[in-house]
Scaffold this active site. Structure first.
Site, PDB file in Angstrom:
ATOM      1  CD  GLU A  64       9.257  11.592  13.369  1.00 54.43           C
ATOM      2  OE1 GLU A  64       8.117  11.132  13.518  1.00 54.43           O
ATOM      3  OE2 GLU A  64      10.127  11.035  12.690  1.00 54.43           O
TER       4      GLU A  64
ATOM      5  CD  GLU B 145      12.545  -0.273  10.497  1.00 50.25           C
ATOM      6  OE1 GLU B 145      12.979   0.751  11.049  1.00 50.25           O
ATOM      7  OE2 GLU B 145      13.096  -1.382  10.593  1.00 50.25           O
TER       8      GLU B 145
ATOM      9  CB  CYS C 260      12.615   7.812   9.661  1.00 51.91           C
ATOM     10  SG  CYS C 260      13.737   6.889   8.615  1.00 51.91           S
TER      11      CYS C 260
ATOM     12  CE  LYS D 232      -2.667   2.864   2.997  1.00 51.86           C
ATOM     13  NZ  LYS D 232      -2.247   3.981   2.181  1.00 51.86           N
TER      14      LYS D 232
END
Ligand code: NAD
Length: 490
Positions: A382, A250, A284, A175
């Site tokens: 973040e 992740e 990331c 996806k």
């Protein structure tokens, strides 16, 4: 105005979508293409096709060597088409063309690496402690894999899932994110051209709540490989309560870059700039917390400010551009809010903190906040944007404590000319990656993953294939003697 339409790739065919949505060009803020919105029935068709391909048909009986050759061919096709895929990724996500070209050319190596490994992943023969029994351990493909990726680096983040999954003999439903799915939908043409049998790889896009939820909870899915944010990861873990799929996650990071006064400060400054401003901070592994030894603080911040203010911001398709827009408007809104809260709570703006004069796209200037306090929102959360938060330290122990003062633990950097200090920091930092006197290096040969809220499991390297298999232990009696006492376990 839209000038392109994309389709889902299900069971070896490109589908006319029943519903679609506009994809926005982040450099202009305007729609540029129609994307297919897969619904639950599309997901069901894709998973059923993957399940059929796993059990029957050419993929199910193909040798590992033949699977490996297909993967190598796919890698060659990705490298040969890197320019076209890069233009699409840049258009759909705003990531600069310089970076998308280089990254996608390297994505080819990930498929070649796992293609080479496909027939080198062996089972085992156990030196069993019973004289008349022989035991072998077979490693079998775990089953249908649901791979779900976020919008940044979709081709790259897919390769670390598809490569080992296909090498292991699994089939996949991938996806793409609803933000910036163009390069992955175009990549499906290369999967088809490489010659993978129908159903082996299915690629679709749609919204998380409908398409993503159905895919990750589907009863025929045995393995979920997810990259994205921690909140979505929790939703996915809840989804997998339905199918008990083996899951790897992740997730994000708040990675520290520790710069000691004895480091090569110019080299360290370039690495810090690359760590936080490359990809407009939407990485990331973004080195979003700078921990600087107090004696070098003033000089180092001066260097960083000069470098940040010299960054060329603009059209991401222009090879001269060094920083493009953020990928979505909601990303910029969130960053603006968190920076404003952090400044109100006592953070000092070194540079940036505003929209640059770069047109109507979702641009945000390279920003440095001298935080002073590790509880500021820009230090804790973040941001996934070009915002560097700075804290100073006096001792190595203080640097380590600050580095580990986060629920995340994905990446980290240490800059020093003292080898012992480098080793001690590398040993004690709680993060899946420690870069010493460098930053942002990756390779298919090296495992990657996080501690804590940064995730579960590892991608990359040799062990990744094993994670897409399950063992089967086969016990064979080698003596011709009949079974003695049936009421005693052997
Ligand atoms: P996201 O978590 O919002 O979305 C990721 C994917 O999950 C998308 O495809 C989305 O459609 C899907 N999704 C959303 N809700 C779902 C649900 N309920 N069920 C199933 N699927 C669902 O992430 P994002 O905002 O697109 O990306 C940014 C995040 O990704 C950041 O936190 C970043 O750090 C992380 N990231 C991690 C890595 C890594 O390798 N560790 C790499 C890149 C990005």
């Amino acid at each position: 105005m839209t000038d392109a339409a994309f389709r889902n790739f299900i069971d070896g065919r490109f589908d006319e979508p029943s519903a679609s949505f506009d994809s926005i060009d982040p450099s202009t803020g305007a729609p540029w293409a129609k994307m297919p919105a897969a619904d639950e029935s599309d997901v069901d068709r894709a998973v059923e096709a993957a399940h059929r391909a796993l059990r029957t048909g050419p993929w199910a009986s193909m040798t590992a060597t033949a699977r490996g050759k297909l993967l190598v061919r796919l890698g060659d096709l990705v490298a040969a088409n890197a320019g076209r895929l890069a233009e699409l990724e840049t258009r759909d996500t705003g990531k600069i063309i310089r970076e998308t070209r280089a990254q996608i050319a390297y994505v080819g190596d990930y498929y070649r690496y796992y293609g080479g490994l496909a027939d080198k992943h062996e089972g085992a023969h156990v030196p069993i402690d019973k004289a008349d029994l022989d035991v072998t351990i077979r490693r079998e493909p775990i089953g249908v894999v649901a791979a779900v990726v976020p919008w940044n680096s979709q081709l790259f983040l897919s390769a670390v899932k598809l490569g080992p999954a296909l090498a292991a003999g699994c089939t996949v439903v991938l996806k793409a994110s609803e933000d910036g799915p163009a390069p992955l939908l175009a990549f499906a043409e290369l999967v088809s051209e490489a010659g993978f049998p129908a159903g082996t790889v299915n690629i679709l896009t749609g919204f998380g709540q409908e398409c993503g939820r159905r895919l990750t909870s589907h009863p025929l899915v045995s393995r979920v490989a997810f990259t994205g944010g921690p909140a979505t990861a929790r939703a996915i873990v809840r989804n997998t309560a339905e199918n008990l799929a083996h899951t790897t996650l992740e997730l994000g990071g708040k990675s520290p870059v520790v710069v000691f006064a004895d480091a090569d400060l110019d080299s360290a400054a370039n690495a810090v700039v690359a760590g936080i401003f490359a990809a407009t901070g939407q990485s990331c592994v973004a080195g979003s917390r700078l921990l600087i030894e107090r004696s070098a603080r003033q000089e180092f911040l001066g260097r960083l400010k000069r470098k940040a203010e010299a960054i060329r911001i603009g059209d991401p398709q222009d090879p001269a551009t060094e920083m493009g827009p953020l990928a979505t408007l909601r990303q910029r809104d969130r960053i603006e809010t968190i920076v404003a809260e952090s400044l109100a709570a006592g953070g000092m703006l070194v540079t940036g903190g505003k929209r640059p004069d770069a047109g109507a796209g979702f641009y945000y200037a390279p920003t440095i906040v001298d935080a002073g306090d590790s509880n500021l929102p820009c230090v804790r959360e973040e941001l996934f944007g070009p915002v560097l938060s700075v804290l100073a330290f006096d001792t190595e122990a203080e640097a380590l404590a600050l580095a580990n003062d986060t629920p995340f633990g994905l990446a980290s950097g240490v800059f020093t000319s003292n080898l012992g200090k480098a080793h001690r920091m590398a040993r004690d930092i709680r993060a899946g990656v420690v870069w010493v006197n460098t930053y942002r290096a990756v390779s298919p040969l090296v495992p990657f993953g996080g501690y804590g809220l940064s995730g579960l499991g590892r991608e990359g390297g040799l062990d990744a294939i094993r994670d897409y298999t399950r063992s089967k232990s086969v016990w064979i009696k080698t003596s011709d003697e009949p079974i003695p006492d049936p009421f005693v376990m052997r």
